[in-house]
Each structure stands twice: as C-alpha cells, then as structure tokens.
Design a protein around this motif. Structure first.
Motif: not given
Lengths: 400, 223
Positions: B58-76
C-alpha cells in the motif's frame, strides 16, 4: 502463451472434465440439430408445395367461369346472377392472343368405363392435344390426342386404368366404351402419382367435343393457358380478361388466376414458417448458451487455486481469459459439429420415412445454427473468463 | 538484489485495519539463503507474496534487480514473476489434469517457447529432480515428496533469480521434508537466492540469515 498452446491446454481441460463437457456438448448439439431438422421440415414442406404447383405446368394462367369476388351488395343480388358460360369459342379467342403460347380448354366429369367385361367409374377430362405440354404430362406408350382431333373418338388412359382393364399389356388400339360412346385407346399416360389431390393415374382423356357431348354441356370447366414466358404472364392475364370482357358484352364475369401468384403466396408463407421454427429452435441454443455460462462460472469457482497458481508462475490476465475463452470455443465447436451431423442425419431419416417430402436442411439454416452455437458459447464465456482473469492471485492460491 | 523500503500492507477485515506489513525495510543480496519465521498472522507470508510480486504494497518502494517494480502494471508484474521468481507452496499447487512433465512445462508454455525447446528443458529437469520414470504420471499418482519435486522443477525451469518457498515441507513427513530441503539448498548452492517462510525452528535455523517477524514487523534479522 501462444494460440496453439492455449488451444491445446484448454482442450486438455475440456477432455478431462468428461461428464461436464459431454452434457454441454449435448445441449449445444440438440439446439443445432433442432434448427437443422426443423428448417429441413419447413423448407421441405415449402419445396413440396412449390413442386406440386410446378408440376401443373409452367407459366400457367387459368381461366375460370364466374367472378370470384365479393361485392358490396346484398347477398341475394350476387346469388341471382348466373355467369355467362365460358365456351370453346372463348377459348379459341384466348388462344389467338400474342402473349399466349398454347391453350387447352378443359371439361371434367365422371363416366362409366367398360371394356373386356370390366366396368368402373372414372374421371374424364375433355381437352385438346395441347393439354399434354401445358400440364407437363408424359406418355408411357402410344400417342396423345391428335391435333384437330375434336371429332375423332380416341381416348388416353391413366396408367393404373390401363393396367386394370388390360392386364396383358396390349392397350393401344383396343376398343373401350365410355358412357354410351365407343373409343379407340390411342395412348397411356406415364405413372405420375397424385398431384394436388388429383390422381392422374386414374383418369381418362378424350377430345373436348366428345366430353361436352357426354356431359351435355356447352360450358367449359377451365381454360388452361400457357404464357409465352414468365414475363408474359401478367400481360397475358390482362389481355385474356380484356378479350373475354369484350366477348361477354362488357361484363367481367371470368376469373383469371396465375399459378405464379398462388405459388408466391405459398412460398412466402412457408418461408416465414421455416424462419419461425428456426427461431424457436434457436431459443434452445440460447438456453444452451446459458448452460455454458453457468458451467463455466462453476469451473472458475472450482479452479480458483489453479488460476492463482497460473498467475503465480507468470500467466497474464489475458492468458487466463483466453484459456477459458478457448474452453468455451471447444465446447461450442464440438456441439455445433455434432449438432450439424445429428441434424443432417435426422433430416435424412425424415426423407427416408417420407420420400415425398424433400426435407433438405437449407444451407443458411445449417450455417446459422452452427454460427449461433459458436456465438452463444463464446458470449457465454465472456463473463466467466473475465471473472477468472480478475481473480487476486493471493486469495486465489489460498482457495478463497 | 531485493530491496524493500518502508513497505506497508494493510488489510481490512470486518471494518478493522490489520497491518500485515508495517513499514518493512530489508535488503536481500543475490545468492542469499534467508528464512522468515514468526507465528501465524505475523505477516511472513504477506512479505513473501510482496517479494514475489503476487501482492502489492500500500506504500513503500520495492526494487528488484536494480529496477523499481513498485508501480508495475499487472501484465508487467506477471512477466517479472515468470522470469525472475519461482514459487514453491506448501500444498504443491500442481494442475491435477496434467502429467508431471506437463506441469513442469507450464512456465515454458506461458513464456511461449517452442515445443522442441520445451521438451529438452523438461527432460533435463526430470533428470535433475529424479522424476524421469514419473514423467507421465498425474499428481494423484505421485507421492508427496514427488509432487513437491515436480513443483520445485516447475519453479526453477525458467532459472529464476529468487526461489520463494512458503512452508515447503509443511505437508511432508520429516524424512521427505529433509530431502526436499536438501534439494532447495542444492539450488541455493548453485547460485539461486532462496527465501523460505516457515514456523519450523529447526528448518529456519538451516538458513544463513534468519528474519523473525511479529505483528507485521521485523523483530530480528541475524546472519
């Protein structure tokens, strides 16, 4: 996920829920088969009626004495009037019209036929040589009434009468008594069977003059007229009405009907009937569609955790949607194909049971039946597929 | 490789707010072997689901393998799950209609690989997980250990960078459970990041890094 794998995977699913799939396919198939069989029946009836009319002859115009029309007057006035006779002379004038290819005056009555110690009552048609081509009749042997034979005592027998009176097959040239006159058998009609409630295998045909003498009448029963072409039918009808009105002192006291008009009316009515039954049958397809939707919704609920798993290992919403979509496609495809086969089999059975009825399913009905099955199946899968695609993977995995 | 900063996940249950994750921040390096432990309801599974991109924060940031994946679309997110994450579940989650080999091939099908390529990869996986003679059996015909091996083979067939296991031995007896753990640890030795959620202390202790959770917060993080 590519199309091929989607189709294969959904087929595996359809194949493994055997009972469920069979039931849906059965419902779909029955719907399609109903459309095919019922339209085959309807269209068969239409073809049968049209065929019966056509067998009377082509481009036919029929002249009847009397007006088949109700007027505004009080009943007694119409009843009191006797229409003028339709005479042989009238027929000759009609025959002179440029729109008319040929004509045949007609008298009909019943008389006793005697030959070789046998006797029976038969229907007698009095006419001329032209009756044969106009009514598209065929001869089995001998010759028809000769041209200009009004005064020669020849008779043509229906095939059954020929068999009954001359079992040994020697018919042509035999003498036969009809009423009080003697006739020479000149020809035998080919077997035609019943047509419009009139069995031409049991009639006799004699020259018109003899018939009028036999039945003691000057008036004709009908004048059968063949117009020069299909386009000449309406002008011929107008010209005949006109010339007979002139001959009957300006009184329009004959009725001219064209086979086309009657035929067209029947054709229209029976087409509408066929469409009607097709519509009713299509309702069963809609019901099958609802069944598909219900079963797919249950499938989504049953396979919730599986959908969650697919999402967890990377299936997109579109992948999930397509899987359910393809499932419905397989089901309705199978239902449509089986229904198509079942319907054509049913129509074949009908044709076998009633050889007279040309119960061939119309192409449009077969196509529409299968297409409706596919369409309803696909439409019915839209909602369940969307629901499956929308599932939250975490909740789905826990089976909630 | 995995970097969570101030991740919060709130559930609404009967009008009440439950903070399943309360401002969680952790870094997990590539190739680590981490256990997440805690009582039920502590948020450990939610944490795993957020890491695996199954759940959103609901809040915060998530970085996976150097890319920000917090706000990715459902398909991504689906694509990232497919390419980088492997899931192993307590209840295996195999598709009952498909054979072991077909279950293992599922991610390859989703990825759109050609059948020939799929076959060679699945064959290799069947050999690696000692399932060759079970390839054409359906899950119902497999033992619990075999089922979990199929699930692990499926989770690793696309060579993910992180393998997330939620109570992987929960439905197995002790001996088989130990075998499955040995298998997972073997994958870790080969370089895969391994994150195991469990409430089994013995199991959790085998990891090289132990994260303890309670009420949506990390209460201990020891190497």
């Amino acid at each position: 996920m590519n199309l091929r794998d989607t189709l294969i995977l959904s087929f595996t699913t359809v194949a493994s829920y055997r009972t469920r799939s069979l039931l849906i396919v059965l419902a779909m198939a029955l719907g399609v088969a109903a459309v095919v069989v019922l339209t085959a029946l309807g269209d068969g009836a239409r073809r049968y009626v049209v065929g019966q009319f056509s067998s009377l002859g082509t481009n036919l115009v029929i002249v009847l004495p009397g007006r088949a029309e109700t007027t505004g007057g009080f009943p007694g006035a119409a009843l009191g009037q006797t229409p003028r006779d339709l005479t042989l002379e009238d027929a000759r004038f009609v025959g002179q019209l440029p729109q008319v290819r040929r004509y045949a005056p007609l008298n009909v009555g019943v008389a006793e036929l005697t030959a070789g110690g046998r006797l029976r009552e038969v229907t007698v048609l009095g006419s001329t040589a032209e009756l044969l081509p106009i009514r598209s009749m065929k001869l089995a042997q001998g010759s028809f009434l000769a041209h200009g034979s009004e005064r020669s005592a020849q008779i043509v027998l229906g095939s059954q009468l020929a068999r009954e009176f001359f079992p040994d097959g020697k018919v042509i040239g035999q003498r036969i008594r009809l009423g009080d006159s003697r006739f020479l058998v000149s020809g035998v009609l080919a077997v035609q069977g019943e047509s419009m409630g009139f069995n031409s295998d049991e009639i006799t045909i004699i020259p018109i003059a003899y018939a009028q003498e036999l039945f003691n009448t000057e008036s004709l029963f009908r004048i059968l007229v063949e117009a020069r072409s299909r386009n000449a039918i309406e002008p011929a009808k107008a010209a005949i009405t006109h010339v007979l009105k002139l001959r009957h002192d300006g009184e329009e006291d004959v009725t001219v009907i064209t086979q086309d008009a009657v035929l067209e009316t029947f054709d229209r009515i029976l087409r509408a009937l066929t469409l009607g039954v097709a519509g009713i049958a299509a309702i069963s397809l809609a019901v099958a569609g609802i069944l598909v939707m219900n079963v797919m919704l249950v499938a989504v609920a049953q396979r919730t955790s599986e959908i969650g798993l697919l999402k967890a290992i990377g299936a997109t919403a579109a992948d999930i949607r397509r899987l359910f979509f393809a499932e419905a496609l397989w089901l309705s495809l199978a239902g449509g194909a089986i229904g198509f086969a079942l319907g054509h089999f049913g129509a074949w059975m009908i044709r076998l049971a009633y050889p007279l009825l040309p119960a061939w399913p119309p192409t449009w009905a077969s196509v529409a039946g299968v297409a409706t099955a596919l369409l309803t199946g696909i439409l019915a899968s839209l909602l369940p597929a969307a629901r499956a695609a929308k599932l939250d993977p975490v909740l789905a995995l826990s089976g909630k | 490789m995995i970097r969570l900063s101030a991740i919060t996940r709130v559930f609404h249950m009967g009008g009440q707010e439950v903070r399943a994750l309360n401002s969680i921040s952790i870094d997990i390096a590539s190739g680590e072997y981490v256990s997440i432990m805690g009582p039920s309801g502590s948020g450990k599974s939610t944490l795993l689901n957020v890491i695996g991109l199954l759940d959103r924060s609901d809040s915060g940031h998530y970085e996976l393998d150097g890319t920000d994946v917090t706000d990715l679309s459902e398909n991504e997110r689906a694509r990232v799950r497919r390419e980088k994450i492997g899931f192993v579940f307590q209840s295996f989650h195999l598709v009952p209609r498909l054979t072991a080999a077909e279950n293992i091939a599922l991610p390859l099908i989703l990825e759109g690989l050609a059948p020939a390529e799929r076959k060679s990869r699945v064959d290799a996986a069947l050999d690696a997980f000692d399932l060759r003679d079970r390839a054409h059996h359906r899950p119902a015909e497999l033992s619990g250990g075999q089922r979990q091996r199929v699930a692990i083979a499926r989770a690793t067939i696309l060579r993910p960078t992180a393998l997330l296991a939620d109570e992987p031995t929960g439905n197995l007896d002790h001996r088989i459970g130990a075998e499955v753990m040995a298998l997972l640890e073997g994958l870790h030795h080969a370089g895969t990041t391994l994150i195991v959620v469990t409430h089994d202390r013995e199991l959790g202790a085998r990891a090289h890094r132990h994260i303890a959770m309670r009420d949506g917060e990390i209460v201990a993080d020891e190497k």
